[in-house]
Write a protein that holds these residues in place. Structure first.
Motif, PDB file in Angstrom:
ATOM      1  N   THR A 363       9.055  -3.289  42.164  1.00 33.23           N
ATOM      2  CA  THR A 363       7.737  -2.657  41.901  1.00 33.23           C
ATOM      3  C   THR A 363       7.784  -1.519  40.979  1.00 33.23           C
ATOM      4  O   THR A 363       8.775  -0.789  40.604  1.00 33.23           O
ATOM      5  CB  THR A 363       7.204  -2.020  43.172  1.00 33.23           C
ATOM      6  N   THR A 364       6.622  -1.155  40.390  1.00 32.12           N
ATOM      7  CA  THR A 364       6.407  -0.239  39.160  1.00 32.12           C
ATOM      8  C   THR A 364       6.328   1.228  39.892  1.00 32.12           C
ATOM      9  O   THR A 364       5.859   1.305  40.923  1.00 32.12           O
ATOM     10  CB  THR A 364       5.141  -0.467  38.438  1.00 32.12           C
ATOM     11  N   GLN A 365       6.451   2.226  39.153  1.00 32.50           N
ATOM     12  CA  GLN A 365       6.220   3.640  39.664  1.00 32.50           C
ATOM     13  C   GLN A 365       4.719   3.613  39.834  1.00 32.50           C
ATOM     14  O   GLN A 365       3.978   3.032  38.676  1.00 32.50           O
ATOM     15  CB  GLN A 365       6.844   4.729  38.772  1.00 32.50           C
ATOM     16  N   ARG A 366       4.054   4.504  40.924  1.00 33.41           N
ATOM     17  CA  ARG A 366       2.706   4.560  40.947  1.00 33.41           C
ATOM     18  C   ARG A 366       2.116   5.817  41.581  1.00 33.41           C
ATOM     19  O   ARG A 366       3.357   6.323  42.464  1.00 33.41           O
ATOM     20  CB  ARG A 366       1.906   3.288  41.483  1.00 33.41           C
ATOM     21  N   GLY A 384       3.694  -6.240  38.586  1.00 33.93           N
ATOM     22  CA  GLY A 384       3.525  -6.585  37.343  1.00 33.93           C
ATOM     23  C   GLY A 384       4.734  -6.077  36.350  1.00 33.93           C
ATOM     24  O   GLY A 384       5.483  -5.154  36.692  1.00 33.93           O
ATOM     25  N   THR A 385       5.301  -6.860  35.520  1.00 34.25           N
ATOM     26  CA  THR A 385       6.401  -6.847  34.543  1.00 34.25           C
ATOM     27  C   THR A 385       6.076  -6.809  33.091  1.00 34.25           C
ATOM     28  O   THR A 385       6.986  -6.612  32.228  1.00 34.25           O
ATOM     29  CB  THR A 385       7.514  -7.651  34.823  1.00 34.25           C
ATOM     30  N   VAL A 414      10.798  -1.590  38.648  1.00 40.53           N
ATOM     31  CA  VAL A 414      10.471  -1.836  37.401  1.00 40.53           C
ATOM     32  C   VAL A 414      10.228  -0.767  36.485  1.00 40.53           C
ATOM     33  O   VAL A 414       9.589  -0.037  36.734  1.00 40.53           O
ATOM     34  CB  VAL A 414       9.047  -2.699  37.409  1.00 40.53           C
ATOM     35  N   TYR A 415      10.798  -0.577  35.243  1.00 38.94           N
ATOM     36  CA  TYR A 415      10.717   0.616  34.615  1.00 38.94           C
ATOM     37  C   TYR A 415       9.255   0.621  33.703  1.00 38.94           C
ATOM     38  O   TYR A 415       9.090   0.089  32.853  1.00 38.94           O
ATOM     39  CB  TYR A 415      11.640   0.634  33.274  1.00 38.94           C
ATOM     40  N   TRP A 416       8.456   1.152  34.501  1.00 37.47           N
ATOM     41  CA  TRP A 416       7.043   1.461  34.282  1.00 37.47           C
ATOM     42  C   TRP A 416       6.577   2.769  34.877  1.00 37.47           C
ATOM     43  O   TRP A 416       5.919   3.012  35.657  1.00 37.47           O
ATOM     44  CB  TRP A 416       6.260   0.331  34.843  1.00 37.47           C
ATOM     45  N   ALA A 424       7.405   7.779  29.702  1.00 39.10           N
ATOM     46  CA  ALA A 424       6.581   6.832  29.799  1.00 39.10           C
ATOM     47  C   ALA A 424       5.859   6.563  28.705  1.00 39.10           C
ATOM     48  O   ALA A 424       5.270   5.405  28.432  1.00 39.10           O
ATOM     49  CB  ALA A 424       5.143   7.675  30.656  1.00 39.10           C
ATOM     50  N   GLY A 425       6.171   7.456  27.463  1.00 38.58           N
ATOM     51  CA  GLY A 425       5.567   7.001  26.227  1.00 38.58           C
ATOM     52  C   GLY A 425       6.431   5.840  25.684  1.00 38.58           C
ATOM     53  O   GLY A 425       6.139   5.233  24.690  1.00 38.58           O
TER      54      GLY A 425
END
Length: 448
Positions: A363-366, A384-385, A414-416, A424-425
């Motif tokens: 999973t993504t970071q959130r 999502g990827t 997931v790197y997000w 993040a940029g």
């Protein structure tokens, strides 16, 4: 997704050895016959069959390459690891493709390409031990891959620890190889849509595998030349492709690889692939059906449905699927989401349901209680990827790291990074600094 994104070498004392591995017999003859046969098919329709031999010519030699660099002390991981054995494995569609042959080699010849620096920083922040990059243009000498390794991965990006991969593998791709036939049915022979796999030149949108651990090069298998028609009960659109075209059209739009990697006493088979996007076709749905069958090929190779992969043959002529009981990890941008998007989800659902593997569901970071957000700020799947720019509808799960059920999983992600977080940029903006896909990783527990 393969698309139209565009966008003094540092001397390192090392011994670099190139090995030709897994090369199919008479590759150039096969390519000559492919182009001759396809051209003959087209010319026969035009009533010009006698001219067919003049339509084909020998291709530039393309070969698999395994590289082993003998360095001094290894560069440390970017993140601390536990004392028990573990292996971090990642896949990343890095969008390091270019519109012209040789341009990627030129772009990576210095350490100043902004996109390559962003991609390398993501790799350094996640620090995988084994890394597959999709959409990395292939060149026969491996110059682009070596330059990315030396000029970007091995150099600190924005203060991140450099990362070293002593072992590297790359091999030819079907992308950009002219078929000599009107595969897209637009009445014109030639162009990227009429290549054996979509591409403006041979090797565009290829892939490369990096590893901290040695590869068993003698037992690498590739499946670039497996014919689509040789898959039993395939979705090959026979009404669209005439018989002669079906006799030369490969299933894989790029290739599929089985690269054994030796990690201590274990051998882990990296099954690497990048099926075609299931879009950009017509009512015959040639890309949608090809995507489905490329994913099915992976599943059958693993031994789905009690040994259904007996029909498979590799580029060296060896038949059969992966040996039962093998440890493996499936890696790649498979261009299919099981619950959204334009693909036929049956194949990816079957792969994810294969009892021989596990889905770690990275999973993504959130923020707590929220899901991942697309470029338009619309919530999308936390699994999502990739973000294809249609708000939440454009956030899809298409990139996968799927280990064998015999391997324990410590973690995944997931790197997000969420907005405002460090790094993040690297994945924000339109287009993002790196890629419209995100790096996906898992960490395996090899203690057992």
């Amino acid at each position: 997704m393969a698309g139209g994104r565009r966008k003094k070498n540092r001397r390192v004392d090392k011994i670099l050895t190139y090995r030709k591995v897994g090369k199919a017999p008479n590759v150039e003859k096969v390519r000559y016959l492919i182009r001759s046969a396809a051209a003959a098919a087209t010319l026969a329709v035009l009533g010009l069959g006698a001219l067919a031999p003049a339509q084909a010519h020998a291709m530039t030699e393309a070969r698999p390459i395994a590289m082993e660099m003998d360095h001094g002390a290894a560069i440390p991981h970017a993140e601390p690891r536990g004392v028990t054995p573990g292996l971090r494995v990642a896949t990343f569609n890095a969008s390091l493709n270019r519109p012209r042959p040789g341009q990627l080699v030129s772009d990576l010849a210095t350490p100043r390409d902004a996109q390559a620096r962003a991609v390398a920083q993501i790799v350094q922040r996640t620090a995988p031990d084994v890394l597959l990059l999709n959409e990395f243009d292939y060149d026969a000498e491996g110059a682009a891959a070596a330059a990315f390794k030396d000029n970007y991965l091995a150099r600190s990006q924005d203060g991140q620890p450099p990362i070293d991969y002593p072992h590297m593998y790359l091999a030819p791709s079907n992308t950009g190889i002219p078929s000599g036939a009107d595969l897209d049915g637009n009445g014109i022979v030639g162009g990227p849509s009429d290549a054996l796999g979509y591409g403006d030149f041979e090797g565009q949108y290829g892939m490369v595998l990096f590893s901290k651990y040695p590869m068993d090069t003698a037992n690498i298998r590739t499946f670039q030349n497996f014919l689509w028609r040789d898959m039993p009960h395939s979705q090959l659109p026979t009404g669209h492709y005439p018989e002669l075209v079906r006799s030369i059209l490969p299933l894989t739009s790029k290739s599929m690889w089985d690269v054994p990697i030796n990690v201590g006493e274990k051998t882990i088979h990296v099954i690497a692939a990048h099926p075609t996007p299931p879009v950009f076709d017509g009512p015959e749905k040639r890309n949608r059906t090809r995507n489905h069958d490329e994913i099915r090929l992976i599943n059958d190779y693993l031994g789905a449905q009690g040994g259904s992969g007996g029909y498979i043959y590799d580029d060296a002529g060896n038949r059969g699927p992966l040996a039962p009981g093998s440890d493996f990890v499936v890696l790649g941008d498979l261009n299919s989401d099981p619950s959204a998007g334009d693909s036929d989800p049956a194949a990816i659902r079957a792969l994810l349901a294969n009892p021989l593997l596990v889905d770690p569901l990275p999973t993504t970071q959130r923020e707590s209680g929220t899901s991942a957000r697309g470029l338009a700020g619309v919530s999308g799947s936390v699994l999502g990827t990739a973000d294809f720019g249609r708000g939440g509808a454009g956030v899809l799960r298409v990139d996968y790291v799927l280990p064998a059920a015999t391997l324990g999983v410590r973690g995944s992600g997931v790197y997000w990074p969420r907005a405002g977080s460090p790094g993040a940029g690297l994945v924000s903006g339109r287009p993002p600094a790196s890629s419209d896909h995100r790096l996906v990783w898992i960490e395996l527990d090899l203690q057992g």
